[in-house]
Design an enzyme around this catalytic site. Structure first.
Site: not given
Ligand code: NAG
Ligand code: NAG
Ligand code: NAG
Ligand code: NAG
Ligand code: NAG
Ligand code: NAG
Ligand code: NAG
Ligand code: NAG
Ligand code: NAG
Ligand code: NAG
Ligand code: NAG
Length: 796
Positions: A282-284
């Protein structure tokens, strides 16, 4: 506010995207002509091609793991030990050493004693594949020595995230993105190609709470299948073909389904059609569900999994909501990527070892250990500068007696560490106060009222972007400093006034040249407020009123209009200097004085007016899309030069344009179909990157390029193809060649099946088109002196 899509990387702009966006108050997520189609179950990684051995080893290790151990591989844990953006814990019992995931695309972020490389847009402007590779290789070496297993880049999305993106042309993105992947991964560091997919604006990238305390969803990028393949997926396909071990799913939604739990994009496009062997992270904080995300193809949650996976995920497996085979696949993909890059070798530094959180602890010093990187840092800085105007022999400068320097962008930033604490607490890079970033959270209304904060980095020369596009080098060669050094060598007098309101104008008439430095800032988390700002333009015109040899240098993180001064006869030269990294001033001065020749080309179109870029300004409410923001990509593939061609709009400076101190001439075009090139497709074989026969060469294009001037220089030969039924022309090949004065070189371009195909939404595959293709060769998207045709007759 500005539409992202036409400016794209270009302007990345203040989005409010969605073109033609009439204001709508959308209260339900069932809006849109198409919802994302379900694609289940999640395909297990197959270990195709050169991944076979890594898969065998991974399968053997994962087979020994307990359920909890496998589960622990799927999400990050917090750390106070080092500066890693994300940490995956080790499993010492089995010899898995864990992973450190770290920004960014232009060098190791959040730590010290590292180099600051030219940003993605600068690489895009260089049009040099070997340079992109070498830059990746040296950056990769630094990531490795600092103990990073996954470098969070490159950004290859064709429009979004200006700061770190390469170009808004998918072909250029794909070619330079692939070279970057090969360079970084050549050091054993896994690349995280991002942001998958259609993360083309920053506004509403994440869910927010509005002023009425209602939850507002993240923006939904609504894209039809053809546009998805021909524009947005294209560069990812190249990066996967180049072997990227990781893909980062994005913050936005796609067709109203979060990109990190979208089964069509992850299970369908990425893991089936493109045969991805690696893992999706995931992106953060971009995870929005547990069971659903796992089944849609997400493999790893960062920076932690506690909100959705964590301990509950083993429950979900125990009660049958998610089959254990899915967890096994997640673990296998992660461990396989680790083996594939040789990170199991004892020589690979432990996660985060070289960047302790506490600056007083011993550090790994990387910048001085990588002396070999110096030529690449410097060449990289040189090659991304684009000269677009040069009249009255303004450049190169010839031992001037007196030069005057103006503009906030000329000098080094006043502060290197804005908060005065430590480099580790300066996550936004050189000279950018965290306050600037935080202003990004105020978004649209503030942008309209106070545009300069969002368009201009006042505090000094711009050499990197903000947010995840920032890092801090060992030093910064500012233009003014480099000019002073040159003045020492040449016995030149330098006058300067870099205040925001220069009063010293007196000596300008006597100056041999007046250099004005302005910039166009961009950062993660906020879109640009416009493609120019009056403040900087006025500064230029003020100088040009008195100085008949005014040279404008713009450090721009995206496209930047110049029409308020481009035709002023006293503005004799204009340079788009992009984001050169730490060698900024040194490289610029070599170019200005002719020790180097300009060889960069615009990786975007510069329009004459903002209104030339599709729909532009959007006035109105902070949440014009109600609770479910929508961005319909109804312009299809017609972005940048495709749009200008379609509507016959003359740009100020076209995509691919850039001047040199010498001149070139193209001749002898030959277009040769390759025998049997179009037969036997598809064979059905899919490896990472997709159907293998998409890379068959179908035709070859050759041409001769002569340096007709009296100086050595480099030219970028560009091939554009007009596919029947598709845009007038699209970039399908380029080669940058160095040619001595009077010399010539042959350039040759293999055109693959993919290069000549369009996406057939019914057949769900790439298809060559029957008919006459136009093949153009030249020096920019509008300077195409050579043209021939290629006739293709397919059997089907
Ligand atoms: C949008 O519609 C909702 C529900 O009908 C309403 O409560 C809200 O005030 C509307 N918002 C705007 C900005 O019109
Ligand atoms: C989004 O919807 C469009 C229109 O129905 C469709 O063509 C496209 O394939 C969908 N894409 C995804 C990723 O769901
Ligand atoms: C899983 O991770 C947690 C916390 O990160 C740790 O406490 C636990 O011991 C780990 N479990 C196994 C089986 O390694
Ligand atoms: C491209 O980059 C490579 C590696 O930095 C460099 O050696 C080469 O000279 C560059 N090519 C041109 C034509 O400038
Ligand atoms: C906002 O909504 C949350 C719950 O949805 C509630 O707990 C909170 O008190 C609300 N805040 C305000 C300022 O109304
Ligand atoms: C697990 O689920 C419970 C309740 O459904 C929730 O309170 C908790 O935060 C979840 N997460 C973890 C890591 O246990
Ligand atoms: C299974 O466990 C998951 C995670 O705790 C939970 O969300 C789900 O509702 C459970 N399903 C059943 C059928 O119990
Ligand atoms: C940082 O490291 C130094 C040297 O080991 C130590 O004296 C200091 O207490 C540490 N500071 C913090 C905040 O841990
Ligand atoms: C150009 O500069 C000269 C001074 O060298 C000045 O007289 C003239 O007005 C300027 N032209 C413009 C268009 O500003
Ligand atoms: C030190 C310095 O000049 N700081 C300035 C940086 O820029 C902001 C506005 O962008 C000013 O408010 C600061 O004074
Ligand atoms: C890189 C390159 O070709 N540089 C040449 C540019 O032109 C000057 C002469 O003006 C040559 O000296 C450089 O070698």
């Amino acid at each position: 506010m500005v539409s992202v899509k036409q400016l794209g990387l270009a302007a990345a702009i203040l989005s409010i995207c969605g073109l033609g966006h009439a204001e709508r108050n959308i209260t339900s997520d069932t809006y849109f002509y198409g919802q994302s189609e379900p694609v289940y179950p999640s395909p297990s990684g197959k270990g195709t091609g050169d991944w076979a051995e890594a898969y065998e080893k991974a399968a053997a290790m994962v087979a020994k793991m307990t359920l909890e151990e496998k589960n622990n591989l799927t999400y990050g844990v917090a750390t106070t030990e080092n500066g890693c953006s994300g940490i995956l814990p080790s499993i010492p019992r089995l010899g898995f050493t864990g992973m450190c995931l770290q920004d960014a695309g232009n060098g190791v972020r959040n730590t010290d004693f590292v180099n600051s490389y030219p940003s993605g847009i600068h690489v895009g402007a260089s049009w040099n594949k070997s340079l992109a590779h070498d830059r990746g290789w040296y950056m990769g070496g630094e990531f490795r020595k600092k103990g990073v297993q996954v470098a969070l880049g490159p950004v290859v999305g064709p429009l979004g995230r200006t700061v770190t993106g390469i170009s808004n042309d998918p072909y250029l993105d794909g070619a330079l993105g692939a070279a970057t992947v090969q360079g970084v991964q050549g050091q054993g560091v896994i690349t995280s190609v991002k942001h998958f997919i259609a993360n083309e604006q920053e506004l509403y990238r994440n869910p927010t709470i509005n002023s009425r305390n209602e939850s507002v969803e993240s923006i939904s990028s609504n894209i039809d299948d053809k546009t998805m393949h021909e524009l947005y997926l294209w560069p990812f396909q190249d990066a996967l073909k180049a072997g990227s071990g990781n893909v980062m799913c994005s913050y936005n939604r796609v067709n109203n389904s979060h990109a990190c739990q979208n089964s069509k994009t992850l299970n369908g496009l990425l893991k089936t059609e493109l045969g991805f062997n690696g893992f999706v992270v995931t992106d953060w904080d971009a995870q929005h569900s547990g069971v659903a995300a796992a089944q849609a193809g997400l493999d790893m949650a960062m920076p932690d999994g506690q909100s959705f996976w964590g301990d509950n995920f083993t429950d979900a497996i125990a009660n049958g909501s998610v089959p254990e085979s899915r967890l096994t696949d997640m673990a296998t993909r992660i461990i396989a990527a680790w083996y594939k890059m040789g990170q199991d070798e004892s020589s690979y530094p432990a996660p985060g070892v070289g960047m302790p959180y506490n600056v007083s602890e011993p550090h790994t010093i990387v910048n001085s250990l990588t002396r070999d990187a110096k030529p690449t840092l410097y060449d990289g800085a040189v090659e991304g500068h684009v000269l677009v105007k040069n009249t009255k022999n303004a450049l190169p400068l010839k031992s001037p007696k007196l030069i005057s320097v103006f503009g906030y962008d000329a000098k080094a930033p006043d502060e290197y560490m804005p908060d005065g604490k430590s480099l580790l607490y300066n996550p936004w890079g050189i000279g950018y106060s965290p306050a600037i970033f935080q202003m990004g959270d105020l978004f649209s209304m503030t942008v309209i009222n106070e545009p300069y904060y969002f368009q201009v980095a006042f505090n000094g020369t711009l050499s990197v972007g903000g947010g995840s596009g920032a890092n801090s080098g060992p030093y910064l060669s500012a233009p003014l400093d480099a000019l002073q050094q040159r003045a020492y060598e040449d016995n030149t007098v330098v006058m300067w006034d870099t205040t925001n309101n220069p009063s010293f104008m007196g000596l300008m008439e006597a100056s041999d040249a007046c250099l004005v430095f302005i910039n166009a800032f961009a950062t993660e988390g906020l879109d640009r407020a416009g493609a120019y700002d009056d403040y900087s333009d006025e500064l230029v015109n003020k100088v040009a009123k008195t100085c008949s040899n005014t040279i404008v240098v713009i450090h721009n993180a995206g496209t930047r209009l110049v029409d308020q001064f481009a035709e002023n006869p006293n503005v004799t030269a204009i340079v788009f200097a992009h984001l050169p990294g730490q060698d900024s001033g040194r490289a610029l001065v070599s170019l200005l004085y002719g020790d180097e020749n300009f060889s960069g080309k615009l990786p975007y179109t510069v329009a004459k007016s903002q209104s030339d870029y599709y729909s532009f300004f959007h006035t109105g409410a902070v949440t014009p899309y109600g609770l479910f923001p929508q961005s319909d990509f109804t312009e299809g593939v017609y972005t940048d030069y495709r749009y200008f061609d379609l509507h016959d709009i003359t740009p100020r400076y076209e995509f691919g344009f850039g001047l040199s101190y010498t001149t070139f001439c193209f001749s002898d075009l030959h277009v040769s179909p390759v025998k049997h090139g179009i037969s036997a497709y598809p064979t059905g074989a899919i490896e990472q990157g997709g159907a293998v026969d998409l890379w068959d060469t179908v035709a070859t294009v050759t041409a001769t390029l002569r340096n007709t001037g009296d100086k050595a220089g480099a030219e970028v030969a560009q091939v554009y193809v007009g596919i029947p039924g598709r845009p007038v022309k699209q970039l399908r090949g380029f080669d940058k060649v160095q040619i001595p004065a009077g010399g010539s070189a042959e350039v040759s371009f293999p055109l693959t099946r993919r290069d000549l195909s369009s996406w057939d939404v019914v057949a769900q595959k790439w298809q060559l088109q029957n008919g006459e293709y136009k093949i153009y060769v030249g020096s920019s998207s509008r300077e195409l002196p050579l043209m021939d045709t290629l006739t293709i007759v397919t059997s089907s």
